[in-house]
Design a protein around this motif. Sequence first.
Motif, PDB file in Angstrom:
ATOM      1  N   ASN A 163      -8.451 -19.304  14.399  1.00  0.00           N
ATOM      2  CA  ASN A 163      -8.622 -17.839  14.337  1.00  0.00           C
ATOM      3  C   ASN A 163      -7.361 -17.162  13.820  1.00  0.00           C
ATOM      4  N   SER A 164      -6.209 -17.649  14.260  1.00  0.00           N
ATOM      5  CA  SER A 164      -4.951 -17.082  13.788  1.00  0.00           C
ATOM      6  C   SER A 164      -4.782 -17.294  12.288  1.00  0.00           C
ATOM      7  N   LEU A 165      -5.156 -18.484  11.798  1.00  0.00           N
ATOM      8  CA  LEU A 165      -5.060 -18.771  10.363  1.00  0.00           C
ATOM      9  C   LEU A 165      -6.059 -17.936   9.569  1.00  0.00           C
ATOM     10  N   LYS A 166      -7.249 -17.724  10.123  1.00  0.00           N
ATOM     11  CA  LYS A 166      -8.237 -16.886   9.433  1.00  0.00           C
ATOM     12  C   LYS A 166      -7.715 -15.458   9.283  1.00  0.00           C
ATOM     13  N   TYR A 167      -7.085 -14.969  10.318  1.00  0.00           N
ATOM     14  CA  TYR A 167      -6.538 -13.618  10.260  1.00  0.00           C
ATOM     15  C   TYR A 167      -5.478 -13.512   9.157  1.00  0.00           C
ATOM     16  N   SER A 168      -4.623 -14.513   9.082  1.00  0.00           N
ATOM     17  CA  SER A 168      -3.590 -14.529   8.044  1.00  0.00           C
ATOM     18  C   SER A 168      -4.212 -14.656   6.653  1.00  0.00           C
ATOM     19  N   LEU A 169      -5.289 -15.447   6.554  1.00  0.00           N
ATOM     20  CA  LEU A 169      -5.975 -15.611   5.276  1.00  0.00           C
ATOM     21  C   LEU A 169      -6.538 -14.288   4.783  1.00  0.00           C
ATOM     22  N   ILE A 170      -7.193 -13.553   5.670  1.00  0.00           N
ATOM     23  CA  ILE A 170      -7.782 -12.263   5.283  1.00  0.00           C
ATOM     24  C   ILE A 170      -6.692 -11.251   4.947  1.00  0.00           C
ATOM     25  N   GLU A 171      -5.610 -11.288   5.706  1.00  0.00           N
ATOM     26  CA  GLU A 171      -4.501 -10.374   5.423  1.00  0.00           C
ATOM     27  C   GLU A 171      -3.909 -10.615   4.036  1.00  0.00           C
ATOM     28  N   ALA A 172      -3.954 -11.879   3.562  1.00  0.00           N
ATOM     29  CA  ALA A 172      -3.374 -12.206   2.267  1.00  0.00           C
ATOM     30  C   ALA A 172      -4.072 -11.462   1.131  1.00  0.00           C
ATOM     31  N   PHE A 173      -5.331 -11.084   1.320  1.00  0.00           N
ATOM     32  CA  PHE A 173      -6.054 -10.350   0.276  1.00  0.00           C
ATOM     33  C   PHE A 173      -5.681  -8.873   0.237  1.00  0.00           C
ATOM     34  N   ASN A 174      -5.192  -8.353   1.361  1.00  0.00           N
ATOM     35  CA  ASN A 174      -4.778  -6.953   1.427  1.00  0.00           C
ATOM     36  C   ASN A 174      -5.880  -6.031   0.891  1.00  0.00           C
ATOM     37  N   PHE A 175      -7.071  -6.157   1.479  1.00  0.00           N
ATOM     38  CA  PHE A 175      -8.236  -5.446   0.964  1.00  0.00           C
ATOM     39  C   PHE A 175      -8.034  -3.931   0.892  1.00  0.00           C
ATOM     40  N   SER A 176      -7.319  -3.380   1.818  1.00  0.00           N
ATOM     41  CA  SER A 176      -7.190  -1.910   1.866  1.00  0.00           C
ATOM     42  C   SER A 176      -6.349  -1.346   0.727  1.00  0.00           C
ATOM     43  N   LYS A 177      -5.441  -2.145   0.161  1.00  0.00           N
ATOM     44  CA  LYS A 177      -4.536  -1.631  -0.871  1.00  0.00           C
ATOM     45  C   LYS A 177      -4.705  -2.319  -2.227  1.00  0.00           C
ATOM     46  N   ALA A 178      -5.303  -3.494  -2.254  1.00  0.00           N
ATOM     47  CA  ALA A 178      -5.410  -4.243  -3.513  1.00  0.00           C
ATOM     48  C   ALA A 178      -6.335  -3.546  -4.500  1.00  0.00           C
ATOM     49  N   GLU A 179      -6.078  -3.770  -5.781  1.00  0.00           N
ATOM     50  CA  GLU A 179      -6.863  -3.170  -6.840  1.00  0.00           C
ATOM     51  C   GLU A 179      -7.791  -4.232  -7.456  1.00  0.00           C
ATOM     52  N   PRO A 180      -8.910  -3.788  -8.054  1.00  0.00           N
ATOM     53  CA  PRO A 180      -9.800  -4.734  -8.738  1.00  0.00           C
ATOM     54  C   PRO A 180      -9.073  -5.484  -9.859  1.00  0.00           C
ATOM     55  N   ILE A 181      -9.606  -6.636 -10.216  1.00  0.00           N
ATOM     56  CA  ILE A 181      -8.961  -7.494 -11.202  1.00  0.00           C
ATOM     57  C   ILE A 181      -9.777  -7.491 -12.491  1.00  0.00           C
ATOM     58  N   ASP A 182      -9.101  -7.293 -13.620  1.00  0.00           N
ATOM     59  CA  ASP A 182      -9.800  -7.275 -14.912  1.00  0.00           C
ATOM     60  C   ASP A 182     -10.375  -8.644 -15.264  1.00  0.00           C
ATOM     61  N   ASP A 183      -9.550  -9.666 -15.124  1.00  0.00           N
ATOM     62  CA  ASP A 183      -9.969 -11.021 -15.504  1.00  0.00           C
ATOM     63  C   ASP A 183     -10.366 -11.827 -14.270  1.00  0.00           C
ATOM     64  N   TYR A 184     -11.359 -11.291 -13.544  1.00  0.00           N
ATOM     65  CA  TYR A 184     -11.758 -11.941 -12.294  1.00  0.00           C
ATOM     66  C   TYR A 184     -12.308 -13.337 -12.545  1.00  0.00           C
ATOM     67  N   THR A 185     -11.753 -14.325 -11.842  1.00  0.00           N
ATOM     68  CA  THR A 185     -12.285 -15.685 -11.779  1.00  0.00           C
ATOM     69  C   THR A 185     -11.925 -16.254 -10.404  1.00  0.00           C
ATOM     70  N   THR A 186     -12.550 -17.341 -10.032  1.00  0.00           N
ATOM     71  CA  THR A 186     -12.212 -17.994  -8.765  1.00  0.00           C
ATOM     72  C   THR A 186     -10.756 -18.439  -8.773  1.00  0.00           C
ATOM     73  N   GLU A 187     -10.297 -18.937  -9.934  1.00  0.00           N
ATOM     74  CA  GLU A 187      -8.904 -19.382 -10.055  1.00  0.00           C
ATOM     75  C   GLU A 187      -7.949 -18.208  -9.911  1.00  0.00           C
ATOM     76  N   ARG A 188      -8.363 -17.041 -10.439  1.00  0.00           N
ATOM     77  CA  ARG A 188      -7.502 -15.842 -10.328  1.00  0.00           C
ATOM     78  C   ARG A 188      -7.378 -15.407  -8.870  1.00  0.00           C
ATOM     79  N   ILE A 189      -8.454 -15.572  -8.115  1.00  0.00           N
ATOM     80  CA  ILE A 189      -8.424 -15.216  -6.696  1.00  0.00           C
ATOM     81  C   ILE A 189      -7.442 -16.112  -5.949  1.00  0.00           C
TER      82      ILE A 189
END
Length: 381
Positions: free
Chosen positions: A89-115
């Motif tokens: 659970n602690s690692l999942k929380y850190s994983l989700i935090e890494a995306f920074n959903f609240s501040k991150a911007e969309p990606i022009d060249d979206y791919t799984t590798e880019r994620i």
Amino acid sequence: HGWSYATDFLGYEDENSGSAIKSMMHFVRRKRLIRYQQFDINLIYSSDKLTCSYCDIEEIDRLSTTLLEVLTTASLKKHPRFISVPKVNSLKYSLIEAFNFSKAEPIDDYTTERILTLLEPFISHGPNAWTMASAALGGGNTTEYFGKRTVEILDSFSIYERNEISKLIIRKFDKNYTYHCNKINCKDECVFSPMLCPNTDCGVIFSKKWADKHDNICPQKIIDCERLCGEKVIRRLHNSHLETSCSLRPMKCPFNELGCSVVCAHRSLQDHLDQYMQSHLLLSLTRVEEQQTVIVSLHRRINDIETKIKEHDTAIIGSSTAISSAIAVVETNNKKQFKALHDDISKVDSKSTRHITDIAGELRGEIAKIKRSLSEIIPKK
């Protein structure tokens, strides 16, 4: 988890402990309950700010698998020897935090590798996962250990949870709407809404957008024979149909070995046989004549061989007779020679015996003379 037994409820944390005061006639039964924690996606990032009710199913599967691999790698780095639900659970929380959903911007060249680049700080934190796994195993099979850790994490990081996080990632970062649409509350009208393949026994679920793509490769789809024989077959059995049961499959004439080189469709073979019956009979007669000629030639060769065998047998019998006669002559001669040799030996033996007897008598006479001479020379006491 199954039931465990003790004399009372003391020492619940340790299933092997408990009061030993009571006898075995007094005991309690207890069962450990485990609660798994899942993240509420709406609490991570409000779906009201995002478009599309659905996302591309294939991309969700790819992201879901990637998230599981990333979390497994991170767990091996931070907890190489043992993993527990709170640690996951602690690692999942850190994983989700890494995306920074609240501040991150969309990606022009979206791919799984880019994620994956967004997760580099999360993945690269700590020592190499393979190194840690190898150390935990004492240099054993790290691939097997990685797979075992993945299985341990599955209960705490369910497919539902991974899929929901994957949908959030797509809806947040797919700027060009490659894997989701730009409509709010599109629901079943969405081109990415899930669809079950209508073909019997297929069972594949895909986004509606790719229905034609799947239909073109679905192994359970009933299709027309590519030779247009008129039959409909399941796509996965099409090749077998072409080779064994298609009425338009090419067939050699049964008289091919006799000289007919015609190749026609299976359904037309009987017509060919009926139409060219006389030609086939002539081919058969020609072949029979050829075979008769060969048979006559073979008979001749057999007779020649039998004659030669008889001649050889006669020569062998003659040779055997001559050899037997020669052996008899040799044996007779040997007997005569042996008898003569035996007589000669007997004569020599007799002469030798007489000669030795004479010599012995002479020696005894000489010895007697010597004794008399000695008695005359040596005075008696």
